[in-house]
Motif scaffolding. Structure first.
Motif, PDB file in Angstrom:
ATOM      1  N   ASP A  58      44.830  40.894  47.721  1.00  0.00           N
ATOM      2  CA  ASP A  58      43.858  41.935  48.045  1.00  0.00           C
ATOM      3  C   ASP A  58      44.406  43.341  47.896  1.00  0.00           C
ATOM      4  N   ASP A  59      45.717  43.509  47.844  1.00  0.00           N
ATOM      5  CA  ASP A  59      46.256  44.851  47.642  1.00  0.00           C
ATOM      6  C   ASP A  59      46.353  45.202  46.158  1.00  0.00           C
ATOM      7  N   TYR A  60      46.167  44.240  45.267  1.00  0.00           N
ATOM      8  CA  TYR A  60      46.151  44.499  43.822  1.00  0.00           C
ATOM      9  C   TYR A  60      44.718  44.578  43.304  1.00  0.00           C
ATOM     10  N   HIS A  61      43.882  43.624  43.710  1.00  0.00           N
ATOM     11  CA  HIS A  61      42.506  43.519  43.217  1.00  0.00           C
ATOM     12  C   HIS A  61      41.584  44.264  44.182  1.00  0.00           C
ATOM     13  N   GLN A  62      41.189  45.448  43.811  1.00  0.00           N
ATOM     14  CA  GLN A  62      40.412  46.317  44.675  1.00  0.00           C
ATOM     15  C   GLN A  62      38.928  45.964  44.613  1.00  0.00           C
ATOM     16  N   PRO A  63      38.137  46.311  45.658  1.00  0.00           N
ATOM     17  CA  PRO A  63      36.709  45.980  45.692  1.00  0.00           C
ATOM     18  C   PRO A  63      35.917  46.542  44.510  1.00  0.00           C
ATOM     19  N   ASP A  64      36.361  47.644  43.939  1.00  0.00           N
ATOM     20  CA  ASP A  64      35.638  48.228  42.806  1.00  0.00           C
ATOM     21  C   ASP A  64      35.955  47.530  41.487  1.00  0.00           C
ATOM     22  N   GLY A  65      36.771  46.476  41.534  1.00  0.00           N
ATOM     23  CA  GLY A  65      37.077  45.704  40.339  1.00  0.00           C
ATOM     24  C   GLY A  65      38.315  46.163  39.599  1.00  0.00           C
ATOM     25  N   LEU A  66      38.909  47.256  40.021  1.00  0.00           N
ATOM     26  CA  LEU A  66      40.112  47.762  39.355  1.00  0.00           C
ATOM     27  C   LEU A  66      41.332  46.969  39.796  1.00  0.00           C
ATOM     28  N   LEU A  67      42.250  46.781  38.897  1.00  0.00           N
ATOM     29  CA  LEU A  67      43.498  46.089  39.181  1.00  0.00           C
ATOM     30  C   LEU A  67      44.600  47.130  39.288  1.00  0.00           C
ATOM     31  N   ARG A  68      45.218  47.228  40.450  1.00  0.00           N
ATOM     32  CA  ARG A  68      46.287  48.186  40.688  1.00  0.00           C
ATOM     33  C   ARG A  68      47.556  47.410  40.971  1.00  0.00           C
ATOM     34  N   LEU A  69      48.505  47.450  40.053  1.00  0.00           N
ATOM     35  CA  LEU A  69      49.751  46.707  40.209  1.00  0.00           C
ATOM     36  C   LEU A  69      50.890  47.634  40.601  1.00  0.00           C
TER      37      LEU A  69
END
Length: 77
Positions: A58-69
């Motif tokens: 859940d800290d990588y896959h954000q609710p807005d659909g963006l992937l933050r690695l």
């Protein structure tokens, strides 16, 4: 509706706990239950993981659909 859902979640967790069928993976069960009762959520973890080989977090896959690695993760995975 929200109150009913909260009550059902807490009732299910209590039946599972007292029926010796398992337990939530939280550090402090009573703190978790108290937060639910107060209309909040305390996951008591740095992140939640799910999926095959726990590949989603859940800290990588954000609710807005963006992937933050983070910088230390290989982006090819």
């Amino acid at each position: 509706l929200e109150l009913s859902l909260r009550d059902h979640i807490l009732e299910l967790e209590e039946k599972i706990f007292h029926g010796c069928l398992g337990a939530l993976q939280v550090k402090d069960r009573e703190a978790w239950r108290g937060t639910i009762m107060l209309r909040g959520y305390d996951k008591q973890a740095d992140y939640l993981s799910w999926g095959p080989s726990k590949q989603f977090r859940d800290d990588y896959h954000q609710p807005d659909g963006l992937l933050r690695l983070p910088h230390d993760i290989d982006k090819s995975e």
